[in-house]
Design a protein around this motif. Structure first.
Motif, PDB file in Angstrom:
ATOM      1  N   GLY A  64      -3.933  -9.224  -6.236  1.00  0.00           N
ATOM      2  CA  GLY A  64      -2.525  -9.574  -6.338  1.00  0.00           C
ATOM      3  C   GLY A  64      -1.712  -8.570  -7.130  1.00  0.00           C
ATOM      4  O   GLY A  64      -2.208  -7.555  -7.613  1.00  0.00           O
ATOM      5  N   SER A  65      -0.429  -8.894  -7.276  1.00  0.00           N
ATOM      6  CA  SER A  65       0.492  -7.968  -7.936  1.00  0.00           C
ATOM      7  C   SER A  65       0.355  -7.976  -9.446  1.00  0.00           C
ATOM      8  O   SER A  65       0.816  -7.048 -10.116  1.00  0.00           O
ATOM      9  N   GLY A  66      -0.283  -9.002 -10.012  1.00  0.00           N
ATOM     10  CA  GLY A  66      -0.374  -9.086 -11.467  1.00  0.00           C
ATOM     11  C   GLY A  66      -1.779  -9.142 -12.014  1.00  0.00           C
ATOM     12  O   GLY A  66      -1.976  -9.032 -13.221  1.00  0.00           O
ATOM     13  N   GLY A  67      -2.786  -9.307 -11.161  1.00  0.00           N
ATOM     14  CA  GLY A  67      -4.147  -9.427 -11.645  1.00  0.00           C
ATOM     15  C   GLY A  67      -4.703  -8.108 -12.157  1.00  0.00           C
ATOM     16  O   GLY A  67      -4.412  -7.046 -11.610  1.00  0.00           O
ATOM     17  N   ALA A  68      -5.494  -8.180 -13.212  1.00  0.00           N
ATOM     18  CA  ALA A  68      -6.065  -6.969 -13.798  1.00  0.00           C
ATOM     19  C   ALA A  68      -7.489  -7.226 -14.260  1.00  0.00           C
ATOM     20  O   ALA A  68      -7.790  -8.283 -14.827  1.00  0.00           O
TER      21      ALA A  68
END
Length: 442
Positions: free
Chosen positions: A286-290
């Motif tokens: 996703g756009s925010g997962g790290a």
């Protein structure tokens, strides 16, 4: 000569389309499904619409190209939030940004209603503080839940648990928490803010849940076939007057045409075109997962060991232990430099690692894609479900652990990766074994 139009047969006045105002919280994962809801209301149900947007906390988010041109876009002015702690819980920051924008929102709504009767106000569920404005204007309000009905049931149970509680009394949710359909949520599976009744965010979640009962109804980005037991439970709850009616209006996902308009031709899709049908494991958080640096290395080693083709969207690793990095990293940062030395060369031909982004909807619908390693964000979950791609669940934050359990235990469409007990890292052996199991080679 007599007129050919007799008295009483004059053309009927044009029908005024009911006007709906929708509020999107400043987060891409919320904006995308709300835009799709707006499109459907306009194109399929005869509404006119104003879409109100808030100042984004991260990278500038463009509106989908599929949004009808007739929709009025009303951006609210930015507000100061630099006085908030740097490590503040992101949803708390979003809610505070929205709260500080309420005066501007009130002015906008009064301006719209002075010329156009508002049929309904539809705020994103993070925008529940806007519900009293609907009461002021005397218009019905419908909360839009961008996630699933199971999450909404969690909110309902929190509110129900506090019936009769004295001011300042906060009661802990049961452990485990039983969800309709046989889903049993342990405390560790709950979204972070729900795990401790002593956490400051717990009180704010309860207050928001109580506000939801001011709404005429709740629109959920799900569908009854995906969560039949939860949908039926809410039907009964609404009949008892304990919660507003819950209307599953999903799946609301971004379209392939939106991605094509945003990115055009894609080297990723060209690479997929050269792969055999149902052969590629798609990996994206996703756009925010790290992931941490260590976890990035373990994932790389696991993918290499599978022997299967893969497409991996690599994002900058987290250096502070957080599992999300919304908007982090400079534009010239290259996440590929964090991959193990020689990994790209050793997997060349059967693997493709790309930096930061890929056209996910188009990848999932591509004939070469066989499996989806996902963080189980709800948008990604619905995109995978619509494409019919089985998943490997790797939840990272917010309600994703709960989503993973729903996919694995209730629906049977995902395999769950297990973390090591000694440090929360998913080992390379676990990655390889789970991919092989799903791909039929384990």
């Amino acid at each position: 000569m007599e007129s050919l139009t007799s008295a009483g047969s004059a053309p009927a006045p044009p029908t005024v389309r009911p006007h709906v105002v929708l509020l999107a919280s400043p987060d891409a994962g919320h904006l995308i499904p709300l835009c799709e809801l707006t499109r459907r209301l306009v194109e399929h149900h005869g509404f006119s619409a104003t879409l109100v947007t808030f100042h984004s906390l991260s990278e500038q988010q463009s509106l989908p190209s599929s949004l009808p041109a007739s929709v009025t876009i009303a951006p609210l002015p930015a507000v100061q939030i630099d006085d908030l702690p740097a490590n503040a819980y992101r949803p708390t920051v979003l809610v505070e940004l929205i709260r500080r924008s309420l005066p501007s929102l009130r002015t906008l709504l009064r301006s719209i209603s002075s010329t156009t009767p508002i049929a309904a106000l539809v705020p994103d569920f993070l925008c529940s503080t806007a519900l009293p404005l609907a009461t002021e204007l005397g218009v019905p309000a419908y909360i839009f839940i961008t996630t699933n009905i199971t999450y909404l049931y969690l909110i309902h149970r929190l509110v129900e648990l506090h019936e009769g509680a004295s001011p300042g009394e906060y009661r802990a949710l049961t452990d485990p928490l039983e969800i309709p359909g046989g889903l049993s949520l342990r405390r560790a599976d709950l979204p972070e803010g729900y795990r401790s009744s002593k956490a400051p965010v717990y009180a704010r979640l309860l207050a928001a849940g109580r506000r939801y009962r001011l709404a005429h109804g709740v629109l959920a980005n799900s569908f009854s076939e995906m969560e039949p037991a939860a949908a039926e439970a809410f039907r009964q709850i609404a009949e008892q007057g304990a919660f507003p009616p819950v209307l599953p209006v999903g799946p609301l996902v971004r379209s392939e045409s939106d991605e094509e308009a945003a990115a055009g031709a894609s080297p990723v899709l060209e690479w997929l075109d050269g792969q055999p049908a149902r052969s590629v494991v798609f990996v994206s958080f996703g756009s925010g997962g790290a992931l941490s640096v260590e976890q990035t290395a373990e994932l790389a080693a696991g993918l290499e060991a599978t022997g299967h083709r893969f497409l991996w969207v690599v994002r900058m690793p987290s250096l502070d232990g957080r599992s999300y990095t919304f908007g982090a990293g400079a534009d010239d940062d290259d996440p590929l430099v964090w991959l193990p030395q020689g990994f790209v060369q050793r997997t060349q031909g059967r693997g493709l690692a790309v930096a930061a982004w890929a056209p996910q909807v188009r990848v999932l619908s591509h004939p070469a894609t066989a499996a989806f390693v996902s963080h189980c964000g709800w948008n990604s979950t619905l995109e995978g479900a619509v494409a019919g791609v089985p998943m490997i669940a790797w939840p990272l934050h917010t309600e994703q652990r709960m989503n993973a359990l729903l996919l694995e235990e209730s629906l049977g469409v995902a395999l769950r990766l297990r973390e090591r007990e000694d440090g929360g890292v998913v080992a390379r052996e676990e990655v390889a074994a789970t991919v092989k199991e799903l791909m039929g080679g384990g």
